[in-house]
Design a protein around this motif. Structure first.
Motif, PDB file in Angstrom:
ATOM      1  N   ILE A  47       4.165  -6.566  11.455  1.00 62.57           N
ATOM      2  CA  ILE A  47       3.825  -6.710  10.041  1.00 62.57           C
ATOM      3  C   ILE A  47       4.440  -8.001   9.506  1.00 62.57           C
ATOM      4  CG2 ILE A  47       3.973  -5.662   7.751  1.00 62.57           C
ATOM      5  CD1 ILE A  47       4.276  -2.949   9.210  1.00 62.57           C
ATOM      6  N   LEU A  84      -5.286   5.521   8.856  1.00 68.74           N
ATOM      7  CA  LEU A  84      -4.122   4.643   8.736  1.00 68.74           C
ATOM      8  C   LEU A  84      -3.196   5.235   7.683  1.00 68.74           C
ATOM      9  CD1 LEU A  84      -2.952   1.809   9.652  1.00 68.74           C
ATOM     10  CD2 LEU A  84      -3.882   0.942   7.508  1.00 68.74           C
ATOM     11  N   GLU A  85      -1.964   5.472   8.078  1.00 66.79           N
ATOM     12  CA  GLU A  85      -0.985   6.076   7.161  1.00 66.79           C
ATOM     13  C   GLU A  85       0.182   5.129   6.960  1.00 66.79           C
ATOM     14  OE1 GLU A  85       0.388  10.443   7.163  1.00 66.79           O
ATOM     15  OE2 GLU A  85       2.007   9.385   8.209  1.00 66.79           O
ATOM     16  N   MET A  86       0.574   4.948   5.690  1.00 70.61           N
ATOM     17  CA  MET A  86       1.697   4.080   5.348  1.00 70.61           C
ATOM     18  C   MET A  86       2.723   4.887   4.566  1.00 70.61           C
ATOM     19  SD  MET A  86      -0.497   0.679   4.212  1.00 70.61           S
ATOM     20  CE  MET A  86       0.932  -0.384   4.227  1.00 70.61           C
ATOM     21  N   GLN A 100      -5.620  -5.790   7.576  1.00 68.92           N
ATOM     22  CA  GLN A 100      -4.990  -5.143   6.430  1.00 68.92           C
ATOM     23  C   GLN A 100      -4.126  -6.139   5.666  1.00 68.92           C
ATOM     24  OE1 GLN A 100      -5.287  -1.746   5.488  1.00 68.92           O
ATOM     25  NE2 GLN A 100      -6.952  -1.691   6.985  1.00 68.92           N
ATOM     26  N   TRP A 111      -2.087  -6.315   1.998  1.00 68.10           N
ATOM     27  CA  TRP A 111      -1.642  -5.406   0.933  1.00 68.10           C
ATOM     28  C   TRP A 111      -0.759  -6.137  -0.076  1.00 68.10           C
ATOM     29  CZ3 TRP A 111      -2.654   0.015   1.041  1.00 68.10           C
ATOM     30  CH2 TRP A 111      -3.316   0.459   2.190  1.00 68.10           C
ATOM     31  N   VAL A 150       4.039   2.249   9.456  1.00 69.75           N
ATOM     32  CA  VAL A 150       2.587   2.309   9.515  1.00 69.75           C
ATOM     33  C   VAL A 150       2.191   3.054  10.786  1.00 69.75           C
ATOM     34  CG1 VAL A 150       0.452   0.975   9.631  1.00 69.75           C
ATOM     35  CG2 VAL A 150       2.367   0.139   8.272  1.00 69.75           C
ATOM     36  N   THR A 151       1.349   4.072  10.644  1.00 71.43           N
ATOM     37  CA  THR A 151       0.878   4.859  11.781  1.00 71.43           C
ATOM     38  C   THR A 151      -0.638   4.805  11.837  1.00 71.43           C
ATOM     39  OG1 THR A 151       2.763   6.368  11.587  1.00 71.43           O
ATOM     40  CG2 THR A 151       0.891   7.118  12.898  1.00 71.43           C
ATOM     41  N   THR A 193       2.275   2.924  16.188  1.00 70.64           N
ATOM     42  CA  THR A 193       3.116   2.754  15.001  1.00 70.64           C
ATOM     43  C   THR A 193       3.698   1.346  14.963  1.00 70.64           C
ATOM     44  OG1 THR A 193       5.103   3.573  16.119  1.00 70.64           O
ATOM     45  CG2 THR A 193       3.738   5.201  14.962  1.00 70.64           C
ATOM     46  N   HIS A 219       6.604  -0.923  12.114  1.00 72.80           N
ATOM     47  CA  HIS A 219       7.397  -0.802  10.890  1.00 72.80           C
ATOM     48  C   HIS A 219       7.891  -2.166  10.435  1.00 72.80           C
ATOM     49  CE1 HIS A 219      10.787  -0.858  13.784  1.00 72.80           C
ATOM     50  NE2 HIS A 219      11.449  -1.410  12.778  1.00 72.80           N
TER      51      HIS A 219
END
Length: 524
Positions: free
Chosen positions: A397, A456-458, A484, A486, A502-503, A514, A516
């Motif tokens: 990220i 996508l999970e944050m 992505q 953001w 983030v998963t 994942t 992070h």
């Protein structure tokens, strides 16, 4: 106790709640940004981007002009072997193109600087019957530029001359990069000959940095000046200023030793800088796109006399544990357009990109101020991730200082600096975000062929000692885009340290990836 609002898309919020909520802005990627990705600049040359300027001398005599100071022997031999003007014109075009520090700009800055020095030499050294560029002082001025200091004694009697030859001129160049082979101060000496013209002298005594006119005979002879000058001009490691002016750092054979100095040499006047490496999916051949951004304070670089923004020379390399090497030579790094007109305390950004095989690397970046001749370097050990399309993976990220859509359609792609697909992405040197600026970040992901990601999970966590405490509700996106970008407002967030996790879930619920980002929220 802080009450963390849910992460809700801005467009769904009523106006009164907009300012208080932790909101997000998602910039989806266009299909052009994901498929048919262009090759990197440097993988394919743009042969039609620029036409050669018409020379003012007969093409067959071109090599006899001021460019003789830049021509290598092999180049002169090749040019003289050409039999027609069409071939000569192509040679001249390629000669200057190979010395262009930034092929994306409409002008060749190296060519303009060279001819400006020629014009300056004609203006400054006009006592001779010959043009100024043909004089010895003109030649040195064109190759090395104006000296930092000048010593002149018109009454000095040159040793060994009985008639005429009275007068000594010494041009002193300070602050060269020290490599242990030459002194950081370099002296070029001229004496007046019987005709009254200043001539370059190969007397090592007169060109010594320890020269004392009152005790000339006491000095020990070293190597002749012409030999030392030739060595300095040919050695792109030792004398950066001369190598730059000669345009000798654009071919791999010449820039490789210079890049090596990034990791092996100690520099005078070290410039503090930082660099970060970010990684994204590559061109589909198993290699990963590696993007390096260099950060340096504007005040650390000398300003050109023209008042233009500083344009330091930046070089870099990656050395793999298995012997693989990737060089980032002259012209690889480009400045951010946001650098223009920044105050001395602001940070300048320069970026380059390349492709590298997954694995462990030692990364080196060197910055050379071509005006002050100061330098700085940055070293790091990197793990280039495998982001090939055959697996489910999330890129590291990237924390950002700016994120916005590209305004010019022609810029969309992966060849221009600070542009990824259809987004303009400016990395941040460290993951620390003032509340007033908000949190901005960027990443990509890959999925196996013929599959897509289902979710996508944050999740945000606040670090309290050794523990991670959930902060707010998770943000879940179904059928997410592979790109992505953001932006989160941070109003109301307590200052402190946080982690974003983030998963990514594939079509098979058992497949997950994942990533992070640890970051800090500051009051200002």
């Amino acid at each position: 106790m802080v009450s963390w609002p849910s992460v809700i898309p801005r467009r769904w919020l009523p106006a009164p709640l907009l300012a208080a909520a932790l909101t997000l802005v998602v910039f989806p990627a266009t299909s052009e940004g994901q498929q048919g990705r262009p090759r990197l600049a440097g993988e394919a040359a743009d042969a039609s981007s620029r036409s050669a300027k018409k020379e003012r001398v007969p093409l067959a005599d071109w090599y006899r002009g001021p460019v003789r100071y830049l021509l290598r022997r092999s180049e002169e031999k090749e040019f003289r072997s050409l039999r027609n003007d069409a071939a000569r014109a192509l040679f001249i075009r390629d000669f200057w193109r190979s010395r262009d520090p930034d092929p994306r700009t409409p002008e060749n800055e190296a060519r303009l600087a060279f001819w400006q020095r020629v014009a300056d030499a004609n203006h400054l050294f006009n006592e001779s019957a010959r043009p100024g560029w043909m004089t010895d002082r003109g030649r040195i001025h064109i190759l090395l530029g104006a000296p930092n200091d000048t010593q002149e004694d018109l009454n000095f009697q040159v040793p060994g001359r009985r008639l005429g030859g009275r007068g000594l001129l010494r041009w002193i160049y300070h602050g060269k990069v020290l490599t242990g082979r030459h002194e950081p101060t370099f002296v070029v000496a001229f004496v007046v000959d019987e005709s009254g013209e200043w001539r370059l002298t190969d007397d090592a005594i007169l060109s010594s940095v320890y020269f004392d006119p009152l005790s000339v005979k006491a000095l020990q002879e070293t190597s002749p000046l012409l030999a030392r000058l030739e060595s300095a001009l040919a050695d792109s490691v030792t004398d950066l200023g001369a190598a730059l002016d000669l345009g000798r750092m654009t071919t791999p054979a010449d820039e490789t030793p210079l890049i090596d100095t990034v990791s092996t040499e100690t520099f005078y006047g070290a410039i503090p800088l930082s660099a970060r490496w970010d990684f994204y999916p590559g061109a589909g051949d198993g290699r990963t796109l590696a993007v390096v951004t260099v950060f340096v304070k504007r005040a650390e670089l000398a300003s050109p006399a023209s008042g233009a923004d500083p344009r330091p020379l930046i070089l870099g390399k990656l050395e793999g544990a298995t012997g693989e090497r990737v060089d980032l030579g002259e012209g690889s790094f480009s400045p951010a357009e946001e650098n223009a007109g920044l105050s001395p305390e602001r940070i300048l950004l320069f970026q380059a990109r390349t492709l590298a095989r997954p694995g462990t690397y030692r990364a080196y970046v060197g910055l050379f101020d071509t005006i002050s001749y100061h330098a700085g370097s940055h070293k790091a050990t990197l793990e280039v991730p495998d982001l090939s399309t055959g697996r489910l993976a999330i890129s590291p990220i990237t924390p950002l200082s700016a994120l916005r859509p590209v305004t010019r359609r022609a810029d969309v792609g992966y060849t221009l600096p600070f542009i990824l697909g259809d987004l303009r992405v400016l990395p941040r040197d460290r993951a620390a975000f003032p509340r007033s600026e908000g949190l901005m970040l960027y990443f990509q992901f890959t999925v196996p062929p013929a599959q897509k990601a289902s979710r996508l999970e944050m999740r945000f966590f606040r670090r309290e000692g050794e523990s991670l405490v959930p902060a707010g509700s998770p943000q879940i996106t179904d059928d997410p885009s592979p790109v992505q970008g953001w932006s989160f407002p941070l109003a109301g967030w307590p200052a402190g340290n946080y982690r974003l996790v983030v998963t990514l879930t594939g079509q098979e619920d058992s497949q997950t990836a994942t990533q992070h980002l640890d970051f800090e929220v500051t009051a200002e």
